[in-house]
Design an enzyme around this catalytic site. Structure first.
Site: not given
Length: 409
Positions: A241, A271, A333, A336, A360, A370
């Site tokens: 970011r 974030k 941004h 991404r 994410h 995972y």
């Protein structure tokens, strides 16, 4: 209109003289070299002069804020000089009831309830955009027009969403001032409709690889400071970011001379509130090393050119894209999305790893567990593949810093 440089360099003469700013405000330069901010206005049909204070104790921005506050009083039929309402304004910097003092009191009571990153953003936005303009004014003396003047300064530089966030923070400060008996109303609550609305939805991004390469070529071929161009390259190479690039610290980079260099972004700056490990390719290491002659003396990789102890302006990378002709077509941004679209199209089997590279966090607890496996070797491979794709046809990093710009000092 006056500038900070013009006021600072104004030399004394045999007789006192004035340098006009706007709307009646002027700086009065005395033969002794002392300078005073004053304002001419009419009250009861007569011309009056109001003194705000000496320069540089009262800056140009503060003087303009005081002028706006005085003119608002005049519109309400109040003579600021006769009413004596401006005296507390001028001395507020030394009292406990200035807007800045009340705001810091409010901040201290709430910062422990926020994540460190958010707490930093809150106080930094006030220190950058509010205190220099109206920090010395008592909240009980401020009007909606004064508040709107502050927010318009933010809006005019293109940071519309920031203006709305700052308005909410100012409103919270006014509510605190009301609760503690230092104000009677919240002028920030009534100016929201006067601000430009925030355009919600997906941020514009160029996801076609060829078009993205063309855009990068145009941006990196523009006249800009090498540090800004290096920040831009680090942004699209890592797909983190923009705020994580701007706030990058030298201490966050490890093993740059080894075989497995990494950038560990602490959770306080993320974030999602989790540490994020970014495996670094040789291309990224080259960018970081190219920065050393410019900024290694400072804690941040990308310090503000005017105030190097703070980070680069939040809009610097956006301005870079806008000047290259990509306003409304691509934002910082957006890289991404460029990265995600390109890599998921080519390596669909690595979707989960790509999501991990973007930091994410899946809402699914099993998927979240995972992700904790990190998969650093595959992430490093994918990062190299992405760098090779996006850098095709771009200039080497040495050429990016070959201009005649001086290091940040």
């Amino acid at each position: 209109m006056l500038t900070d440089t013009g006021v600072k360099t104004a030399k004394p003469k045999d007789k006192a003289y004035r340098l006009a700013d706007s709307e009646g405000l002027f700086i009065h330069v005395m033969p002794t070299g002392k300078k005073f901010w004053r304002m001419r206005y009419r009250s009861g049909g007569k011309e009056q002069t109001l003194t705000f204070g000496p320069y540089p104790s009262v800056s140009l921005r503060e003087a303009r804020g005081m002028r706006d506050n005085a003119k608002d009083m005049i519109r309400q039929g109040v003579d600021p000089a006769q009413a004596g309402k401006l005296a507390p304004v001028l001395s507020a910097a030394r009292e406990e009831d200035s807007f800045e003092s009340v705001a810091r009191e409010w901040y201290e009571q709430r910062k422990d309830l926020w994540r460190p990153r958010h707490a930093h953003d809150v106080i930094h936005s006030l220190e950058r955009d509010v205190f220099p303009l109206i920090g010395t004014l008592p909240p009980g003396q401020m009007t909606a027009r004064v508040v709107l003047h502050v927010l318009k300064q933010i809006e005019d530089r293109g940071a519309v969403e920031t203006a709305h966030r700052v308005r909410q923070r100012m409103s919270d400060v006014f509510v605190h001032a009301i609760a503690t008996g230092r104000a009677d109303n919240d002028p920030a609550s009534v100016v929201k409709a006067a601000l430009r609305p925030v355009q919600r939805g997906r941020q514009p991004a160029i996801t076609d690889l060829e078009q993205a390469r063309e855009m990068i070529g145009r941006v990196e071929g523009s006249a800009a400071h090498p540090v800004t161009l290096l920040a831009f390259r680090l942004l699209y190479l890592t797909a983190v970011r923009p705020g994580e690039v701007r706030g990058a610290l030298w201490e966050e980079f490890y093993e740059l001379d080894g075989s497995d260099p990494v950038w560990v972004i602490p959770k306080e700056r993320m974030k999602m509130g989790r540490d994020h490990i970014v495996p670094l390719t040789p291309h990224v290491v080259a960018v970081v090393n190219a920065l050393r002659p410019f900024t290694e003396r400072w804690p941040h990789l990308f310090p503000n050119t005017r105030r190097p102890k703070t980070v680069m302006c939040e809009n610097a990378l956006g301005y870079l894209l806008n000047r290259a002709g990509y306003h409304g077509r691509h934002v910082p941004h957006g890289f991404r999305s460029t990265f995600s679209s390109t890599m998921n199209e080519r390596y669909p089997q690595d979707h989960a790893v790509i999501e991990l590279m973007l930091a994410h966090v899946s809402r699914d607890k099993v998927a979240g567990a995972y992700n904790r496996a990190l998969h650093l070797p595959r992430r490093r491979e994918l990062a190299q593949l992405w760098n090779d794709l996006i850098l095709e046809g771009q200039v080497p990093v040495e050429e990016l810093v070959s201009g005649k710009r001086k290091p940040v000092n």
